[in-house]
Scaffold this motif. Sequence first.
Motif, PDB file in Angstrom:
ATOM      1  N   SER A 255      -9.877  19.851-109.309  1.00  0.00           N
ATOM      2  CA  SER A 255      -8.821  19.859-108.293  1.00  0.00           C
ATOM      3  C   SER A 255      -9.106  18.858-107.169  1.00  0.00           C
ATOM      4  CB  SER A 255      -8.699  21.254-107.679  1.00  0.00           C
ATOM      5  OG  SER A 255      -9.832  21.540-106.875  1.00  0.00           O
ATOM      6  N   ASP A 256     -10.131  18.036-107.325  1.00  0.00           N
ATOM      7  CA  ASP A 256     -10.665  17.115-106.317  1.00  0.00           C
ATOM      8  C   ASP A 256     -11.778  17.761-105.507  1.00  0.00           C
ATOM      9  OD1 ASP A 256     -10.787  14.558-104.913  1.00  0.00           O
ATOM     10  OD2 ASP A 256      -9.978  15.627-103.198  1.00  0.00           O
ATOM     11  N   TRP A 257     -11.855  19.079-105.484  1.00  0.00           N
ATOM     12  CA  TRP A 257     -12.916  19.788-104.765  1.00  0.00           C
ATOM     13  C   TRP A 257     -13.721  20.614-105.768  1.00  0.00           C
ATOM     14  CZ3 TRP A 257     -13.546  18.792 -99.612  1.00  0.00           C
ATOM     15  CH2 TRP A 257     -12.478  18.165 -98.968  1.00  0.00           C
ATOM     16  N   TRP A 258     -15.042  20.705-105.540  1.00  0.00           N
ATOM     17  CA  TRP A 258     -15.882  21.559-106.384  1.00  0.00           C
ATOM     18  C   TRP A 258     -15.563  23.020-106.069  1.00  0.00           C
ATOM     19  CZ3 TRP A 258     -20.379  17.798-105.394  1.00  0.00           C
ATOM     20  CH2 TRP A 258     -20.706  17.099-106.571  1.00  0.00           C
ATOM     21  N   ALA A 269      -9.618  31.138-121.881  1.00  0.00           N
ATOM     22  CA  ALA A 269      -8.906  30.389-120.844  1.00  0.00           C
ATOM     23  C   ALA A 269      -9.667  30.491-119.530  1.00  0.00           C
ATOM     24  CB  ALA A 269      -7.496  30.919-120.676  1.00  0.00           C
ATOM     25  N   SER A 270      -9.520  29.439-118.705  1.00  0.00           N
ATOM     26  CA  SER A 270     -10.146  29.400-117.393  1.00  0.00           C
ATOM     27  C   SER A 270      -9.099  29.569-116.310  1.00  0.00           C
ATOM     28  CB  SER A 270     -10.860  28.061-117.167  1.00  0.00           C
ATOM     29  OG  SER A 270     -11.896  27.875-118.086  1.00  0.00           O
ATOM     30  N   ARG A 271      -9.517  30.137-115.211  1.00  0.00           N
ATOM     31  CA  ARG A 271      -8.647  30.227-114.042  1.00  0.00           C
ATOM     32  C   ARG A 271      -9.471  29.958-112.794  1.00  0.00           C
ATOM     33  NH1 ARG A 271      -9.203  34.653-110.897  1.00  0.00           N
ATOM     34  NH2 ARG A 271     -10.344  36.465-111.712  1.00  0.00           N
ATOM     35  N   PRO A 272      -8.846  29.367-111.780  1.00  0.00           N
ATOM     36  CA  PRO A 272      -9.583  29.120-110.538  1.00  0.00           C
ATOM     37  C   PRO A 272      -9.787  30.403-109.744  1.00  0.00           C
ATOM     38  CG  PRO A 272      -7.300  28.435-110.294  1.00  0.00           C
ATOM     39  CD  PRO A 272      -7.474  28.838-111.728  1.00  0.00           C
ATOM     40  N   ILE A 273     -10.878  30.450-109.033  1.00  0.00           N
ATOM     41  CA  ILE A 273     -11.160  31.544-108.109  1.00  0.00           C
ATOM     42  C   ILE A 273     -11.079  30.963-106.707  1.00  0.00           C
ATOM     43  CG2 ILE A 273     -12.868  33.252-107.363  1.00  0.00           C
ATOM     44  CD1 ILE A 273     -14.154  32.959-110.146  1.00  0.00           C
ATOM     45  N   LEU A 274     -10.130  31.399-105.928  1.00  0.00           N
ATOM     46  CA  LEU A 274      -9.983  30.959-104.541  1.00  0.00           C
ATOM     47  C   LEU A 274      -9.958  29.431-104.409  1.00  0.00           C
ATOM     48  CD1 LEU A 274     -12.511  33.430-102.898  1.00  0.00           C
ATOM     49  CD2 LEU A 274     -10.043  33.481-102.615  1.00  0.00           C
ATOM     50  N   PRO A 275      -8.943  28.770-104.968  1.00  0.00           N
ATOM     51  CA  PRO A 275      -8.871  27.320-104.778  1.00  0.00           C
ATOM     52  C   PRO A 275      -8.768  26.964-103.297  1.00  0.00           C
ATOM     53  CG  PRO A 275      -6.823  28.187-105.706  1.00  0.00           C
ATOM     54  CD  PRO A 275      -7.814  29.297-105.737  1.00  0.00           C
ATOM     55  N   MET A 276      -9.671  26.089-102.841  1.00  0.00           N
ATOM     56  CA  MET A 276      -9.760  25.726-101.431  1.00  0.00           C
ATOM     57  C   MET A 276     -10.203  24.279-101.310  1.00  0.00           C
ATOM     58  SD  MET A 276     -11.901  29.096-100.144  1.00  0.00           S
ATOM     59  CE  MET A 276     -11.978  28.561 -98.431  1.00  0.00           C
ATOM     60  N   ALA A 277      -9.890  23.652-100.188  1.00  0.00           N
ATOM     61  CA  ALA A 277     -10.340  22.292 -99.905  1.00  0.00           C
ATOM     62  C   ALA A 277     -11.735  22.327 -99.283  1.00  0.00           C
ATOM     63  CB  ALA A 277      -9.354  21.584 -98.990  1.00  0.00           C
ATOM     64  N   VAL A 278     -12.660  22.948-100.005  1.00  0.00           N
ATOM     65  CA  VAL A 278     -14.068  23.014 -99.621  1.00  0.00           C
ATOM     66  C   VAL A 278     -14.889  22.812-100.881  1.00  0.00           C
ATOM     67  CG1 VAL A 278     -13.594  24.604 -97.700  1.00  0.00           C
ATOM     68  CG2 VAL A 278     -14.265  25.528 -99.927  1.00  0.00           C
ATOM     69  N   GLU A 279     -16.185  22.586-100.706  1.00  0.00           N
ATOM     70  CA  GLU A 279     -17.078  22.331-101.836  1.00  0.00           C
ATOM     71  C   GLU A 279     -17.997  23.524-102.084  1.00  0.00           C
ATOM     72  OE1 GLU A 279     -16.215  19.600-103.426  1.00  0.00           O
ATOM     73  OE2 GLU A 279     -17.175  17.835-102.543  1.00  0.00           O
ATOM     74  N   TYR A 304     -20.623  27.442 -99.319  1.00  0.00           N
ATOM     75  CA  TYR A 304     -19.649  26.372 -99.474  1.00  0.00           C
ATOM     76  C   TYR A 304     -19.685  25.460 -98.265  1.00  0.00           C
ATOM     77  CZ  TYR A 304     -16.683  29.310 -96.480  1.00  0.00           C
ATOM     78  OH  TYR A 304     -16.180  30.071 -95.438  1.00  0.00           O
ATOM     79  N   SER A 305     -19.316  24.200 -98.505  1.00  0.00           N
ATOM     80  CA  SER A 305     -19.387  23.166 -97.476  1.00  0.00           C
ATOM     81  C   SER A 305     -17.984  22.786 -97.024  1.00  0.00           C
ATOM     82  CB  SER A 305     -20.100  21.926 -98.022  1.00  0.00           C
ATOM     83  OG  SER A 305     -20.036  20.854 -97.109  1.00  0.00           O
ATOM     84  N   GLU A 306     -17.821  22.699 -95.702  1.00  0.00           N
ATOM     85  CA  GLU A 306     -16.562  22.282 -95.110  1.00  0.00           C
ATOM     86  C   GLU A 306     -16.884  21.308 -93.980  1.00  0.00           C
ATOM     87  OE1 GLU A 306     -12.388  24.328 -93.611  1.00  0.00           O
ATOM     88  OE2 GLU A 306     -14.243  25.494 -93.488  1.00  0.00           O
TER      89      GLU A 306
END
Length: 652
Positions: A255-258, A269-279, A304-306
Amino acid sequence: MPTTAPKTASYGAWKSPITSDLIVAQAITLSEVRLDDGAIYWLEGRPQERGRSVVVRAGGGGADVDVTPVPFNVRTRVHEYGGGAWFVDKGVLYFSNFADGRLYRLEAGGVEPQPLTPEPSGQSGGWRFADGIIDGSRNRWIGVREDHTAGGEPVNAIVAVDLAGRGGEPGNILVGGHDFFSSPRLSPDGHRLIWLAWDHPNMPWNGTTLYLAELDDAGAVSGEPEIIAGGPDESIFQPEWSPDGNAVLFVSDRSDWWNLYRFELATLASRPILPMAVEFGAPQWVFGMSTYAFAGPDRIVCTYSEAGLWRLGVVDLAADTLRTLETPFTQFASVRADGERVVAIAGAPSLPASVVEFDLRTSRHRILKKATDILDQTDLGIADYLSSVEAVEFPTTGGNTAFGLYYGPRNPDYKGPASEKPPLLVKVHGGPTSAASSTLNLGIHYWTSRGIAVLDVNYGGSTGFGRAYRDRLRRNWGVVDVDDCVNGGRFLIERGLVDPKRMVITGGSAGGYTTLAALAFRDFFQGGASHYGVSDAAALARDTHKFESRYMDWLIGAYPEEEELYRERSPLFHAERLSKPVIFFQGDEDAVVPPNQTEAMVDALRSRGTPVGYLLFSGEQHGFRQAANIKRTLDAELYFYAIEVFGTGLTF
């Protein structure tokens, strides 16, 4: 605490109690926390013991215990950078010894480690081991092996080493066929294995593939492994099994972010857990990294890094919610959990890297071990000399924004003249795919307490700001990083914080290359220091270790097809443009950036009469681990700047 009014003295000439002797006498490195049957373990690197790494067990109210005896050095050279050199299972320690590369087992309470793999023979490099786990039902160690016995490029594979053996076999290959492997993880029932693999020219932060395979009763891979995530353009980090074995968690930058993802075996199947603009991930330079851990069947604790700073949180997997914990720390690594208890390496600008235990019930924490206890020695009053850190954003080339950590001068005993601005040291991290750390670094305050400002730059290509920020450096090494370092300095000049005529730049490894490139290709800095830095990009492409042997394809371009571009970016071939003083530091056993890189640059500059210093350290590899050499490096760099750039008195 000073009792008199501060003296007025030129910035850079202040006397400081933060001396090189104090730094090396007090400091150790802390890494790789482990939890096993209620006991907490970690790895200590000790400069005072010539850089020996020792597994330590927390004392539980008493004194901490060294588990590995002298002279064993718990370290591996897989990928040259190592990591993941040890593992504890039911009180038994399994580790790689640096001197011979062999795997050893040390029974609980034992004093004499027993070898599990053969000695290297003849002139071969033998075998190296890392990233191991224990397959208890089959009595074997499973991990990554790097085979140097055949000459040429070493061969990497995932192997199984029989724990009943007597050190005669180097392990049986379970998985091969790729250039690199990491993170073998066995399912709770022992019937499945997951792992990461990638191939040249990718690095693990560019593209990795996550595989899943069935194991037969003998433990061999059965059938064709299945790809469950990743590929050449997606970076996967730290795959782990859920406690019930029904899912695999991993970190992906799709998604551009780890971010965190969950792969369900039932649905494939895979699903994201809490997609966020953080690493939630980090570049896998070493083995054994961990940014999250299960703290129960439906809960993980994660970091996580922000904006370059890290936080600790708890994720409820059933509700997909994140609860951030309030802590005084801004940097976390090696996260492990056991129920309500979490341990990690944590630090902050005013707190050294420490082994810290967190209680999820009470949100309290307890520091078990610090990399240095210098701040606890109130008679020294060192805390009064620590500069505060400011996270800065500044404009850079192409209308972009870059980032850094700024430390202004601080010393309660001195103030600068009203007519003067402090010198600036721009610090360039290595990698170049890495990031500036916000953890207390006495090496930074060594400078600021003498009246020298420091800017630790997170140039384009650094991690913690998303993949697009990392990808700014693609084919632009020696351009984007240099521009960002120069523009960071200009930003501080425009704010009136530093002296534009006393600017120096320093860095190690890739940071050493950026240092030399900035001095050769820009007329901005008045001097610099290269610590085991690259001077000839083409020589690095031809003459470095396997792990990074194709990294240059991404950083600059294909070699030798684009050899002219390599020459254009190499400071060595533009030495006539580098007229500013430079000091070089190099280890004579460095396999990552060999000494000939530094020596060719030193010779080129000396032949032109450029002021040059050069220190070659015996027995050091890529990065210095011995106390005497760390001390000498700090003092020599300060001395060099004082004489050649700052025009100040010596302030040791």
